[in-house]
Design a protein around this motif. Structure first.
Motif, mmCIF file in Angstrom:
data_model
loop_
_atom_site.group_PDB
_atom_site.id
_atom_site.type_symbol
_atom_site.label_atom_id
_atom_site.label_comp_id
_atom_site.label_asym_id
_atom_site.label_seq_id
_atom_site.Cartn_x
_atom_site.Cartn_y
_atom_site.Cartn_z
ATOM 1 N N LYS A 1 42.531 40.384 39.452
ATOM 2 C CA LYS A 1 43.922 40.681 39.081
ATOM 3 C C LYS A 1 44.704 39.396 38.835
ATOM 4 N N SER A 2 44.617 38.479 39.806
ATOM 5 C CA SER A 2 45.375 37.234 39.638
ATOM 6 C C SER A 2 44.887 36.459 38.434
ATOM 7 N N VAL A 3 43.588 36.428 38.256
ATOM 8 C CA VAL A 3 43.044 35.670 37.136
ATOM 9 C C VAL A 3 43.547 36.272 35.825
ATOM 10 N N ALA B 1 54.467 40.035 38.138
ATOM 11 C CA ALA B 1 54.624 39.846 39.575
ATOM 12 C C ALA B 1 53.272 40.056 40.238
ATOM 13 N N ASP B 2 52.673 38.954 40.717
ATOM 14 C CA ASP B 2 51.339 39.023 41.313
ATOM 15 C C ASP B 2 51.457 39.221 42.816
ATOM 16 N N GLU B 3 51.269 40.431 43.233
ATOM 17 C CA GLU B 3 51.383 40.783 44.659
ATOM 18 C C GLU B 3 52.604 40.133 45.300
ATOM 19 N N PRO B 4 53.775 40.467 44.807
ATOM 20 C CA PRO B 4 54.967 39.738 45.250
ATOM 21 C C PRO B 4 55.311 39.983 46.715
ATOM 22 N N PHE C 1 54.770 34.729 42.150
ATOM 23 C CA PHE C 1 53.442 34.625 42.755
ATOM 24 C C PHE C 1 53.380 35.275 44.130
ATOM 25 N N GLN C 2 52.134 35.331 44.584
ATOM 26 C CA GLN C 2 51.834 36.048 45.816
ATOM 27 C C GLN C 2 52.456 35.391 47.046
ATOM 28 N N ASP C 3 52.386 34.052 47.114
ATOM 29 C CA ASP C 3 52.722 33.423 48.380
ATOM 30 C C ASP C 3 54.022 32.627 48.288
HETATM 31 MG MG LIG Z 1 45.420 37.609 43.683
#
Ligand SMILES: [Mg+2]
Ligand SMILES: Nc1ncnc2c1ncn2[C@@H]1O[C@H](COP(=O)(O)OP(=O)(O)OP(=O)(O)O)[C@@H](O)[C@H]1O
Lengths: 339, 376, 323
Positions: free
Chosen positions: C48-50, C180-183, C98-100
């Motif tokens: 997913k992130s890629v 939005a990647d796993e926000p 991003f996620q983090d």
């Molecule tokens: Mg990811």
């Protein structure tokens, strides 16, 4: 007036220290400053104690040095008294410490009319010139090169820079000297322009020693800058900066380099310590009239006050450099402030 | 999981450069270790590091049978051509410097020499590293003296080999000192914390102001004569070795301490503790074996510093004393005569360079092989 | 309806590592219409992130490389853009979260600066106007005392607040697309809903289309118009949210739905996870990548790769034996 001018360097030095402390207290916080200063005091005390103890237990004292062991008894006693060597351990230590705090290292064992401070003020500037220009050069060239190597990671340039810096970093400076000589002598013999191979009295004599002194630190800065830059370039916030559509130049300089610099800054102190030993050898091999060479003679003559003062001076210098590094780090990294 | 990761990263990062970033300073890790709340509420959830980990296992698996981490590292090292070449060079130099002199004493023709130049001198004499052939000074290379003679007519090759021996002896001595002390204090400081940790921090702070060379100079200058009186001509060298050892072990102890702190948090240690293992058992069985890679990599880099420090001290005239030999001493002797015979200085310089570079490159390879996350 | 805002066609992204080529994204196609919210779900490591990083070409390269496909944004192929076009797009027309949040903000700059920087890059405002815009955005993401907090550094904010700042940065230039990647994955559960609602509300307000990546099907149910399910680097099912929840076609989607925690499950207890491990993306066996874990797998599944085909109204699945 005379006294003022004599103490001027000391006064300026003190003012600078006070200024830095005040700035740190405001920018980073008083507690941080106090902790750093307490650390410094401890290190200074430890360094002076070790220096004193080693000198105290060293065989052969001032008297023997002064008259090759053939002094009349009365003269022995008076010399012992003059240097305070007739006192007990703690008394001598107290004497040493209280004088050292006032930056007074007494008189040379070789000649009781020569103050150690005079010796220092004569020879230290030469060494400082060598050391400071070497390290400054190393930083000014090494950091940008490391940065560039990181941005161009895995290209031919990077590989060359990395290998070259590894070689320069691993090799002690004195190994470079013969090669330098080899080149210069051959240039000279071939009638081509060349630089002097010894001495410190002209600019062309200074170039070689400074470059060679700086080589190790240069390699060190290339390596640490490259490593920290690579580390930072992998960080999420660099990706954020790119995702904002900032120009690559801005991403590299403002976002990545600013962070990598914090790491590089912490390495300045260690780098100085690492480089300082080279002074002795470079001065010896290049015949430079600095404190390194002088203290080697002092060691031969068992002139312990001079040796102690030199060692103490260098150690204090390194400890101060470390303090400044920490302070600079505290200022550069906002995360320290509200700890 | 994530917290461990990031602390490991800061650990290895400083480690790679052979420098700790300001030991004793609490700034080193500030801000990087903020707690990250990753609460698993969902069956899909694992961290990315898990998949990275899988990747690494995959790597091990594709290589055949499953390997222990140390075996995997050694195998990686074995594939590093540069490191292997360096290892071969080091082994060659070490073995040759001990073995070759025995044969060397019987190699070469008898030469015309002696004090009056009319005696027949056998190689047993002139290939002895202290023998002076006073009518044959600064001679270029010849059949009898492959690398020529020095300013006292001594055979340069013989002295080189003796010099390498000294380097190796000092390196071994210091490394044993370094590893033993660094391991013991480091593990105790990491495992128990408390006063021993404070002691380590303060001592490191202190030694930070004493670069190796400076401390060795101070020690040799003050205590040198006493050591020579007590232990004979070797006394200086022993003293210098001890001084070098005293300055290098805190670095090692700090690496060990950092690694121990991380290991302590790991689950298998927790499990061992739960099952009632004593502290001593946990340290000996679970912690010390896992310190292998960090100790090996740090020690390899320390050897470089040790060998150069010995050479430097001897060069300054504070280490090995004539008629003994040392690479540093040879460099200093030859440096006085660059106008007469520049090439004389090149032999010890080149030898020292090769030795130091080979060990550095090997150390670099060891570091890469044992800390793979740094090279991806 | 309006034209496709983002149209990803046959995207392929690989990582070239020592261990081999990791085919993180293989032949992925999907689209997003203007103003809509598309969910992208799947297990950890499925790509997913890629995928999302590939869209804005933010992958670290090496080892990552986009080896094929097209990413059409309003008809323009992002993969063909030059530096300037790309910089104008990133953060301007298409923004990303991003996620983090703990590591996504630069620790050495105050947050006001970090927002204003994006604004200045795209809206051509002067320093003062950019700062005002930053204050406005901080207000919008409900950070109290916005003007005062402008000069605060990221470490002075909690994770939830930092993610709000990230949202502020992302939306500061009125993008048409928000990725939005796993926000909310890295956030405390109690904050997750707040941040998600905020993002949803603002996206609607700004009329921004959203690609919402998550592995929380609960989030999908609440926020997305359509959903794409990813497995081992491929899209295995695509359907409107309601259809997907009512009638999942792919066995993997079914397994995911079965594993969703319900309100009556005690907290912290182990849920009915999907048995088995996701496949190794280096040596993918022929056939359907889910076959080894699939309860319905047949011989054909192990031999042949099922293509993504229409299986129902608006619903596509890559399975020989759907439903
Ligand atoms: Mg990811
Ligand atoms: N830098 C890299 N080098 C090699 N492989 C990578 C790299 N980054 C990602 N991968 C691989 O690509 C695959 C997809 O990763 P990705 O980060 O897209 O997963 P994800 O679906 O976002 O998972 P998560 O839910 O954990 O965020 C993973 O199997 C991972 O191992």
């Amino acid at each position: 007036m005379d006294q003022l001018s004599q103490n001027l360097p000391g006064i300026i030095f003190l003012l600078v220290i006070v200024g830095i402390c005040a700035f740190t207290a405001i920018r980073v916080g008083v507690r941080f400053l106090i902790r750093r200063l307490a650390g410094l005091v401890f290190v200074l005390w430890g360094v002076s104690f070790i220096t004193f103890v080693l000198g105290y237990f060293a065989p052969g004292n001032a008297v023997l040095v002064n008259c090759n062991g053939h002094c009349p008894r009365a003269q022995v006693a008076s010399l012992m008294h003059f240097y305070g060597l007739d006192q007990g351990f703690w008394q001598q230590y107290w004497h040493f410490l209280s004088n050292a705090v006032r930056l007074d290292f007494g008189y040379s064992y070789i000649d009781r009319t020569v103050r150690v401070n005079d010796i220092l003020s004569r020879y230290v500037p030469v060494s400082a010139q060598l050391g400071i220009s070497g390290v400054v050069l190393a930083v000014l060239v090494g950091v940008p090169l490391g940065l560039y190597a990181a941005v161009k990671a895995n290209t031919a340039f990077d590989t060359v820079a990395q290998t070259a810096s590894l070689v320069l970093f691993a090799l002690p400076s004195f190994v470079l000297i013969p090669f330098y000589w080899l080149i210069m002598i051959n240039l000279h013999n071939a009638g081509l322009p060349s630089l002097a191979v010894t001495g410190w009295d002209s600019w062309d004599a200074m170039v070689g020693p400074i470059l060679i002194f700086g080589a190790g630190a240069f390699a060190f800065f290339v390596r640490i800058t490259r490593a920290s830059m690579l580390e930072v370039l992998r960080q999420d916030y660099v990706r954020t900066a790119r995702a904002k559509g900032l120009q690559e130049r801005v991403v590299i300089w403002k976002h990545a380099f600013r962070n990598a610099l914090i790491n590089v800054l912490t390495a300045v102190g260690p780098a100085l310590g690492f480089a300082v030993g080279g002074v002795f050898i470079i001065e010896l091999l290049f015949n430079i009239p600095g404190i390194g060479v002088y203290s080697l003679t002092a060691i031969e003559n068992r002139d312990y006050p001079v040796v102690q003062a030199t060692v103490l001076l260098i150690a204090v210098f390194i400890a101060l450099a470390n303090l400044l590094t920490d302070v600079a780090y505290g200022i550069a990294d906002p995360r320290i402030k509200t700890q | 999981m994530r917290i461990d990761e990031s602390s490991e990263q800061t650990g290895t990062q400083s480690f790679n450069d052979g420098y700790s970033i300001n030991p004793g300073s609490e700034l080193g890790t500030a801000g990087f270790l903020e707690p990250q709340l990753a609460i698993a509420t969902n069956p899909l959830e694992t961290t990315l590091s898990q998949s990275e980990l899988d990747l690494r296992t995959q790597e091990a698996v594709t290589e055949g049978q499953s390997l222990s981490p140390i075996e995997a590292s050694l195998r990686r090292l074995g594939r590093d051509k540069r490191a292997m070449v360096c290892l071969a060079v080091i082994i060659f130099m070490v073995v040759a410097s001990y073995v070759f002199p025995i044969f060397y004493l019987h190699m070469g023709p008898n030469i015309q020499g002696g004090i009056f130049g009319n005696a027949s001198v056998p190689p047993e004499l002139y290939h002895y590293m202290q023998h002076q052939e006073l009518l044959n000074l600064d001679a270029p290379s010849s059949l009898a003296h492959p690398l020529g003679t020095d300013q006292l007519g001594r055979d340069i090759l013989a002295r080189l080999m003796a010099g390498v021996n000294v380097s190796i002896q000092v390196a071994l001595f210091v490394e044993i000192f370094d590893v033993v002390l660094g391991l013991i204090i480091g593990v105790l400081a990491g495992f128990f914390g408390g006063w021993i940790d404070t002691f380590l921090a303060r001592f490191t702070d202190l030694m930070f102001a004493f670069p190796t060379l400076l401390f060795a100079i101070l020690a040799a200058a003050t205590l040198g004569p006493a050591f020579v009186d007590a232990l004979g001509p070797q006394g200086r060298l022993i003293l210098v070795s001890i001084a070098i050892g005293i300055t290098v072990w805190p670095q090692m102890a700090r690496f060990v301490r950092g690694q121990t702190l991380q290991l302590k948090e790991q689950q298998f240690i927790e499990a061992a503790r739960m099952s009632g293992s004593s502290n001593q058992r946990i340290m000996m069985q679970h912690i010390v074996p896992n310190l292998f890679s960090i100790v090996v990599a740090a020690a390899t880099l320390d050897i470089v510093g040790t060998i150069t420090a010995e050479a430097a001290i001897s060069l300054l005239g504070l280490g090995v004393e004539p008629p003994g030999s040392s690479l540093g001493l040879m460099i200093n002797d030859a440096a006085q005569r660059i106008n007469i015979s520049l090439w004389e200085i090149l032999w010890p310089t080149i030898t020292l360079s090769i030795l130091v570079l080979a060990i550095s490159f090997l150390g670099d390879g060891v570091n890469d092989a044992f800390n793979p996350r740094t090279k991806d | 309806m309006a034209e496709k805002l983002l149209d990803v066609q046959h995207l392929r992204t690989h990582f070239f590592t020592r261990a081999g080529v990791v085919k993180a994204v293989e032949d992925v196609s999907f689209y997003i219409d203007e103003g809509e919210t598309l969910g992208l779900v799947g297990e950890s490591g499925c790509g997913k992130s890629v995928t999302s990083l590939s869209i804005l070409r933010l992958l670290e390269s090496p080892p990552g490389k986009i080896v094929g496909g097209k990413v059409l944004f309003q008809g323009e192929d992002i993969l063909e853009m030059n530096r300037e076009e790309l910089n104008a797009l990133r953060g301007g027309r298409a923004a990303m979260i991003f996620q983090d949040p703990m590591t996504s903000l630069n620790p050495v700059y105050p947050i006001g600066y970090q927002i204003a920087e994006a604004v200045k890059a795209h809206l051509k405002l002067d320093d003062k106007a950019a700062m005002n815009r930053a204050v406005e955005m901080l207000d919008r993401v409900r950070i109290p005392e916005a003007r005062r907090r402008l000069n605060h550094y990221p470490h002075e904010f909690s994770g939830g607040m930092r993610q709000r700042v990230m949202i502020a940065i992302a939306l500061s230039c009125n993008p048409q697309l928000l990725i939005a990647d796993e926000p909310t994955t890295a956030l405390d559960v109690t904050i997750q809903a707040q941040v998600l609602d905020l993002m949803k509300g603002l996206a609607q307000e700004f009329r921004t289309a959203t690609l919402l990546i998550t592995h929380d099907l609960g989030v999908v149910a609440g926020s997305c118009d359509r959903v794409n399910v990813m497995y081992a680097g491929r899209i295995v099912e695509a359907a409107p949210t309601t259809t997907l929840f009512a009638k999942p076609a792919h066995p993997y989607t079914q397994a995911l739905l079965a594993a969703v925690p319900r309100s009556d499950t005690p907290k912290g207890s182990r849920l009915a996870a999907i048995g088995g491990q996701p496949p190794n993306l280096i040596n993918l066996a022929p056939g359907c990548p889910f076959a080894p874990r699939c309860p319905k797998a047949q011989a054909r599944c192990r031999a042949e790769l099922p293509p993504l085909e229409t299986v129902g109204p608006n619903q596509q699945a890559a399975c020989f034996y759907p439903y």
